[in-house]
Every structure is written in structure tokens, then in C-alpha cells.
Design a protein around this motif. Sequence first.
Motif, PDB file in Angstrom:
ATOM      1  N   HIS A 108      40.716  69.064  18.172  1.00  0.00           N
ATOM      2  CA  HIS A 108      41.140  68.780  19.544  1.00  0.00           C
ATOM      3  C   HIS A 108      40.063  69.093  20.575  1.00  0.00           C
ATOM      4  O   HIS A 108      40.313  69.045  21.776  1.00  0.00           O
ATOM      5  CB  HIS A 108      42.419  69.551  19.880  1.00  0.00           C
ATOM      6  N   ILE A 123      40.654  64.415  18.728  1.00  0.00           N
ATOM      7  CA  ILE A 123      41.920  63.761  18.380  1.00  0.00           C
ATOM      8  C   ILE A 123      43.020  64.492  19.127  1.00  0.00           C
ATOM      9  O   ILE A 123      43.025  65.716  19.209  1.00  0.00           O
ATOM     10  CB  ILE A 123      42.166  63.825  16.855  1.00  0.00           C
ATOM     11  N   SER A 124      43.964  63.739  19.661  1.00  0.00           N
ATOM     12  CA  SER A 124      45.027  64.350  20.468  1.00  0.00           C
ATOM     13  C   SER A 124      45.986  65.158  19.604  1.00  0.00           C
ATOM     14  O   SER A 124      46.294  64.767  18.479  1.00  0.00           O
ATOM     15  CB  SER A 124      45.789  63.271  21.234  1.00  0.00           C
ATOM     16  N   PRO A 145      49.655  66.271  18.410  1.00  0.00           N
ATOM     17  CA  PRO A 145      50.820  65.384  18.281  1.00  0.00           C
ATOM     18  C   PRO A 145      51.686  65.284  19.534  1.00  0.00           C
ATOM     19  O   PRO A 145      52.152  64.203  19.866  1.00  0.00           O
ATOM     20  CB  PRO A 145      51.597  65.982  17.112  1.00  0.00           C
ATOM     21  N   THR A 146      51.876  66.379  20.236  1.00  0.00           N
ATOM     22  CA  THR A 146      52.758  66.334  21.410  1.00  0.00           C
ATOM     23  C   THR A 146      52.042  65.837  22.668  1.00  0.00           C
ATOM     24  O   THR A 146      52.665  65.738  23.727  1.00  0.00           O
ATOM     25  CB  THR A 146      53.384  67.713  21.675  1.00  0.00           C
ATOM     26  N   LEU A 157      51.365  62.956  23.505  1.00  0.00           N
ATOM     27  CA  LEU A 157      51.993  61.730  23.996  1.00  0.00           C
ATOM     28  C   LEU A 157      53.035  61.996  25.074  1.00  0.00           C
ATOM     29  O   LEU A 157      53.389  61.099  25.833  1.00  0.00           O
ATOM     30  CB  LEU A 157      52.586  60.934  22.842  1.00  0.00           C
ATOM     31  N   TYR A 188      58.415  62.992  17.456  1.00  0.00           N
ATOM     32  CA  TYR A 188      57.311  62.046  17.414  1.00  0.00           C
ATOM     33  C   TYR A 188      57.166  61.534  15.990  1.00  0.00           C
ATOM     34  O   TYR A 188      57.194  62.311  15.034  1.00  0.00           O
ATOM     35  CB  TYR A 188      56.000  62.708  17.848  1.00  0.00           C
ATOM     36  N   PHE A 234      54.473  59.202  13.823  1.00  0.00           N
ATOM     37  CA  PHE A 234      53.163  58.563  13.839  1.00  0.00           C
ATOM     38  C   PHE A 234      53.065  57.595  12.668  1.00  0.00           C
ATOM     39  O   PHE A 234      53.508  57.897  11.563  1.00  0.00           O
ATOM     40  CB  PHE A 234      52.057  59.627  13.761  1.00  0.00           C
ATOM     41  N   PRO A 267      47.037  60.595  14.811  1.00  0.00           N
ATOM     42  CA  PRO A 267      47.242  60.644  16.266  1.00  0.00           C
ATOM     43  C   PRO A 267      46.061  59.975  16.975  1.00  0.00           C
ATOM     44  O   PRO A 267      44.944  59.947  16.450  1.00  0.00           O
ATOM     45  CB  PRO A 267      47.287  62.144  16.572  1.00  0.00           C
ATOM     46  N   LYS A 308      42.852  59.111  19.202  1.00  0.00           N
ATOM     47  CA  LYS A 308      41.692  59.903  19.577  1.00  0.00           C
ATOM     48  C   LYS A 308      41.197  59.460  20.953  1.00  0.00           C
ATOM     49  O   LYS A 308      41.656  58.445  21.494  1.00  0.00           O
ATOM     50  CB  LYS A 308      40.596  59.797  18.526  1.00  0.00           C
ATOM     51  N   ALA A 333      52.562  55.055  17.396  1.00  0.00           N
ATOM     52  CA  ALA A 333      53.507  56.176  17.390  1.00  0.00           C
ATOM     53  C   ALA A 333      54.755  55.800  18.168  1.00  0.00           C
ATOM     54  O   ALA A 333      54.758  54.849  18.958  1.00  0.00           O
ATOM     55  CB  ALA A 333      52.860  57.416  18.001  1.00  0.00           C
TER      56      ALA A 333
END
Length: 147
Positions: A38, A44-45, A47-48, A50, A81, A83, A87, A89, A132
Amino acid sequence: MSQLSEFEGRSGAEFTMTVETGKIREFAAAVGAGHPLHSGDDPISPPTFLASSAFWTTDAGAAWGDQPPDLSRVLHAGQQYVFHGPPPKAGTVLHCRERIDRVYTKQGRRGGALEFADIVTEFRDADGRLVAEARATLVVTEQAPTA
């Protein structure tokens, strides 16, 4: 009662969300996601991440439009979530659309009837591929709960 059932199946307008490097880093720091994926030059984002799509939409993008339920009686009852790959990027542009998937009612113990709304937001890449889905469950109480 707020009659949420009239909104069932309704979708908001599509909106775009650019997954930005700085925003990924800020979000990861805010939620304590210290994994090295991260940070760095090509993060890379988490998971949360979004959930931050709420900052990218307007009333037109919200499935409620300009007629949201009375927020003084809304509870956030859950978030999930799903995917369909990794996730997103940094640099990814997501095309998002929110819809009210399902509305149902249950009887509460202290606050009268409870209306539930399952809201699904789809996140698609530039090719239209589903990246996602976010599923939120909101509860609208009929009245303020009593002691």
C-alpha cells in the motif's frame, strides 16, 4: 414509514473514480494498513479503499438521487466487498454505478418497523470488466428508538 420500496432496483448515474497514489497512501495510513503493497511508487489499494468512492459521486450518482432517506434515522448495518481479481492499483480509472438491490422490512423491538436497503456499487475498469462490488446494508428506523 419512508417507503424505500419505491427505490428498489433504481440506479444512480455512472461516475468515475481515479485510484490515486497519494489517496491510497493516506487511506492505508488512516486505517492502519501498514502492508508494503500500500506504499511505494505503484501501490495497490487496501480492500476497503473503495469506500472512498463516496467522495467521487454526486446526488446524480447516488441511487437515491436527491431524495435520500432521513439521515437522522439511518444506520449503517454492514459492508462487504467482493473482488473479481486483485484490488485496483494506483492509476486505475474505475467506472462506478450504485443501485438499490433489495428493500425489505422487519419489526424492531424498540424503534418500530425497520426498513433495510441493500445497496450495491459496481466498479468496472476501462474495458468494462467488473473489478469489484461493494454491498452496503442500510437500516432506516420508523421512529427514534426508545429506552
